[in-house]
Write a protein that holds these residues in place. Structure first.
Motif, PDB file in Angstrom:
ATOM      1  N   CYS A 289       0.758  -1.114  -0.021  1.00  0.00           N
ATOM      2  CA  CYS A 289      -0.130   0.087  -0.212  1.00  0.00           C
ATOM      3  C   CYS A 289       0.834   1.108   0.082  1.00  0.00           C
ATOM      4  O   CYS A 289       1.978   1.318   0.737  1.00  0.00           O
ATOM      5  CB  CYS A 289      -1.022  -0.013   1.249  1.00  0.00           C
ATOM      6  SG  CYS A 289      -2.191  -1.222   1.184  1.00  0.00           S
ATOM      7  N   SER A 307      -3.938  -3.323  -5.280  1.00  0.00           N
ATOM      8  CA  SER A 307      -4.166  -3.086  -6.731  1.00  0.00           C
ATOM      9  C   SER A 307      -4.154  -4.438  -7.304  1.00  0.00           C
ATOM     10  O   SER A 307      -3.851  -5.241  -6.750  1.00  0.00           O
ATOM     11  CB  SER A 307      -3.413  -1.932  -7.400  1.00  0.00           C
ATOM     12  OG  SER A 307      -2.097  -2.384  -7.299  1.00  0.00           O
ATOM     13  N   ASP A 308      -4.346  -4.425  -8.642  1.00  0.00           N
ATOM     14  CA  ASP A 308      -4.182  -5.782  -9.370  1.00  0.00           C
ATOM     15  C   ASP A 308      -2.725  -6.107  -9.299  1.00  0.00           C
ATOM     16  O   ASP A 308      -2.477  -7.265  -9.684  1.00  0.00           O
ATOM     17  CB  ASP A 308      -4.821  -5.466 -10.693  1.00  0.00           C
ATOM     18  CG  ASP A 308      -6.326  -5.323 -10.729  1.00  0.00           C
ATOM     19  OD1 ASP A 308      -6.995  -5.901  -9.680  1.00  0.00           O
ATOM     20  OD2 ASP A 308      -6.957  -4.777 -11.845  1.00  0.00           O
TER      21      ASP A 308
END
Length: 445
Positions: A289, A307-308
């Motif tokens: 993060c 996120s992906d």
């Protein structure tokens, strides 16, 4: 201060030279040869045996080669342990450590310049060097505070004023230093003083700019800080190990101890290490993060929805590799693919930062930048490759990972006049309505 005299040495059969070539190009009574001969005449301190006494006694029966191996190994493990500790303490401590490393590296390089030219008793050299360091840090970190702590800056009146006029204040501070340098010029030493002026600025470019990029990488997520640094450390260790046990073929004249065996072995070991470390770290939010500042708690937070880039995905294995390992698909984090690029750079290009530092030290006939770490030299000796890596990571993130930053756009939007904000709002609403993302009821609201 004793002045050194230059003696012209000619070959017996050489034709007589004209006056201009004989004296070269004189500036204020000094020639380029004067400068070089004086610089070379100043002896630089060589690295002494700074190994702790307890290790000297414990390793006294070993040859110098194996003694150095054990000293480097023990100190390397100690530094890795310290690295784990500061990671555990969080991003704020990491930023402070980066600042301390930057200051120490700057001190080591500036000290070399001072040792070369101290016999001239040039005024204000070290004072101006540290003053310019303060100015450059004020400029860079003032920009960072405005970018990442915008709400805090807008909340405090003094910070808001400093942020608004930050670049003007930075430029004014630099102008003060520039004028101080001009006033410090001494006749017959102009060239040397301009050498040192350039020395200071190149050092600032190498050290301060790169450390600033390290902190920017850290704000993108600790994984962008830890993986690149760890890959450089791994490559340094594994290249040393492969070179120590299997090295036979010299790699580059600047570093006679570096071998092709160590270079190639370090490359493959670092790529594998990068894949494994990325797989482990991608599963933890605290690493993936972005580091953000929480205005409510006045602290840094690293909590988000990954996120992906940090979610497992299935990839098809190429036909050539499939026949070897017997698998058709593999589950990986997309970040692991990026880690291959990071580890490859750390292995193939990163060492050139070390070669550059080796050439620099050979130019001034010193073994290490300092004696800070027994068996390793100075702090700059350990971070010569890290700075090059920091620039690559920052460029890589900007080119392949990060798009426009919404928070920065909002910050700029809030600094506009009310009529400008209203114009942008109406333009954005019309654009979203044309794309069908806003209904008629939403527009009326």
């Amino acid at each position: 201060m004793t002045e050194l005299r230059q003696r012209a040495v000619r070959e017996p059969d050489a034709p007589p030279e004209d006056k201009e070539s004989e004296s070269e190009v004189k500036v204020d009574g000094e020639t380029a040869s004067d400068t070089e001969s004086r610089a070379e005449a100043v002896p630089l301190s060589t690295s002494a045996d700074d190994t702790p006494e307890v290790l000297n006694r414990a390793l006294s029966n070993l040859s110098s080669r194996w003694k150095n191996w054990w000293v480097r190994g023990i100190l390397t493990l100690a530094m890795i342990a310290f690295f784990f500790i500061i990671i555990y303490l969080g991003p704020m401590v990491l930023m402070i450590i980066v600042m301390c490393v930057q200051i120490k590296c700057f001190h080591e390089i500036i000290t070399i310049g001072y040792n070369v030219y101290h016999s001239y008793d040039l005024p204000w050299f070290r004072t101006l060097s540290w003053y310019f360091l303060l100015c450059v840090n004020y400029f860079f970190y003032g920009e960072t505070v405005t970018d990442y702590f915008f709400t805090l800056v807008q909340r405090e009146e003094p910070l808001r004023i400093l942020s608004k006029y930050h670049r003007f204040i930075s430029f004014t501070l630099y102008l003060i230093g520039f004028c101080m340098f001009v006033l410090s010029l001494v006749k017959k030493h102009y060239r040397l003083q301009f050498y040192m002026f350039g020395w200071t600025h190149v050092t600032l470019l190498i050290v301060v700019t790169q450390s600033h990029l390290v902190i920017h990488n850290l704000f993108e997520g600790m994984i962008w800080f830890i993986v690149p640094i760890s890959c450089v450390i791994c490559n340094d260790i594994m290249a040393y190990m492969f070179g120590f046990f299997f090295g036979r073929t010299p790699l580059i004249k600047l570093s006679p101890k570096k071998t092709w065996e160590g270079f190639i072995g370090g490359f493959f070991a670092t790529v594998v290490f990068g894949l494994l470390l990325s797989y482990v770290m991608s599963g933890y939010r605290c690493f993936v993060c972005p580091v953000e500042y929480n205005n409510d708690t006045n602290s840094f937070t690293v909590d988000c929805e990954p996120s992906d880039l940090f979610r497992l995905q299935e990839y098809n294995i190429p036909e050539v590799i499939r026949s070897v390992i017997g698998l058709t698909t593999v589950w990986m984090y997309p970040f692991q693919i990026h880690s291959i690029a990071l580890s490859t750079f750390a292995s193939l290009i990163g060492p050139f930062g070390g070669f550059f530092a080796s050439g620099f030290k050979r130019a001034f006939k010193i073994k290490d930048f300092a004696n800070t770490i027994p068996g390793h030299g100075g702090i700059m000796d350990r971070f010569d490759c890290q700075y090059l890596m920091a620039t690559f990571v920052n460029v890589y993130i900007a080119s392949f990972i990060r798009g426009p930053n919404p928070s920065k756009l909002i910050q700029q939007f809030l600094t506009l006049r009310p009529d400008q904000q209203l114009h942008i709002f109406n333009t954005l609403r019309s654009h979203l309505a044309d794309k069908g993302m806003l209904t008629a009821g939403t527009e009326d609201e």
